[in-house]
Design a protein around this motif. Sequence first.
Motif, PDB file in Angstrom:
ATOM      1  N   ALA A  72       0.808  -1.221   0.000  1.00  0.00           N
ATOM      2  CA  ALA A  72       0.000   0.000   0.000  1.00  0.00           C
ATOM      3  C   ALA A  72       0.842   1.272   0.000  1.00  0.00           C
ATOM      4  O   ALA A  72       0.306   2.370  -0.089  1.00  0.00           O
ATOM      5  CB  ALA A  72      -0.926   0.003   1.211  1.00  0.00           C
ATOM      6  N   THR A  82       3.027   4.359  -1.161  1.00  0.00           N
ATOM      7  CA  THR A  82       3.048   5.151  -2.392  1.00  0.00           C
ATOM      8  C   THR A  82       4.357   5.921  -2.559  1.00  0.00           C
ATOM      9  O   THR A  82       4.537   6.632  -3.552  1.00  0.00           O
ATOM     10  CB  THR A  82       1.886   6.155  -2.414  1.00  0.00           C
ATOM     11  N   THR A 111      -4.298   9.539  -1.970  1.00  0.00           N
ATOM     12  CA  THR A 111      -4.563   8.203  -1.407  1.00  0.00           C
ATOM     13  C   THR A 111      -5.988   8.055  -0.900  1.00  0.00           C
ATOM     14  O   THR A 111      -6.439   6.947  -0.657  1.00  0.00           O
ATOM     15  CB  THR A 111      -3.590   7.919  -0.246  1.00  0.00           C
ATOM     16  N   LYS A 112      -6.700   9.188  -0.738  1.00  0.00           N
ATOM     17  CA  LYS A 112      -8.089   9.133  -0.275  1.00  0.00           C
ATOM     18  C   LYS A 112      -8.934  10.043  -1.156  1.00  0.00           C
ATOM     19  O   LYS A 112      -8.887  11.261  -1.022  1.00  0.00           O
ATOM     20  CB  LYS A 112      -8.190   9.569   1.193  1.00  0.00           C
TER      21      LYS A 112
END
Length: 243
Positions: free
Chosen positions: A10, A12, A27-28
Amino acid sequence: MGDAPDQAAAKTATPRAPVTIERPVPTKLDFDRPYMARALEAVDAEHPEGTPGYNNDGYTVLQLHVHYFDRNNDGIIYPWETYAGLRRVGFNVILSFISALLINLALSYATLPYWIPNPLFPIYVSKIHKAKHGSDTGVYDTEGRFVPNKFEELWTKFPKTHQNKLTFKELMGMTAALRVALDPFGWIANKFEWSLTYLLAKDEDGLVSKEKVRGVFDGSLFYQVEIARTNKAFSERQGKLKK
């Protein structure tokens, strides 16, 4: 001990590639399926349904980007139409003439439905996806759809001084960051396109906002600028008549 497999997968960014830290990815994203390319709407976190009240009439987002210049709606954009469109949004005569010439010269052949070059350099709206060049943002996919997460990446990677706004220096830094090897045409085209975008979309503070850039991608900003200029000219004329 290293990260657990699920944690590592996960990640980045990594210190071994500092550029991944300097240019973070979102990421969100709190809207539906940001990874999915959208054919008809330029969707982002603030506009999950696209541009309100903007009728796409079945065109892809890339087709919408150029359709403003096809005012007779025949599906073909000639250099004089490009010139007229640039003038309507406020570019001066010299810049409009040079830009129209370069744009049609660069894009025409790739969009032609036949192999023989056309000396009038028309751009066919239906085949504009064939004119997509390298070293670009990737916001348009190879079929002309709009990729929301690629658009959102621009606003996590490149603004350094203002949230969701870019300075001219940051825009040029973005074009440098997007370069791919052995692609001089793409390097030049990207800088040219984003320089025009800056001139068109900059605010009074000299910054280009996320919303205006999105409007360039789907073409809606061209109409907004033209309407604003027309209304301003009308108001100024009315003011002179009252004196």
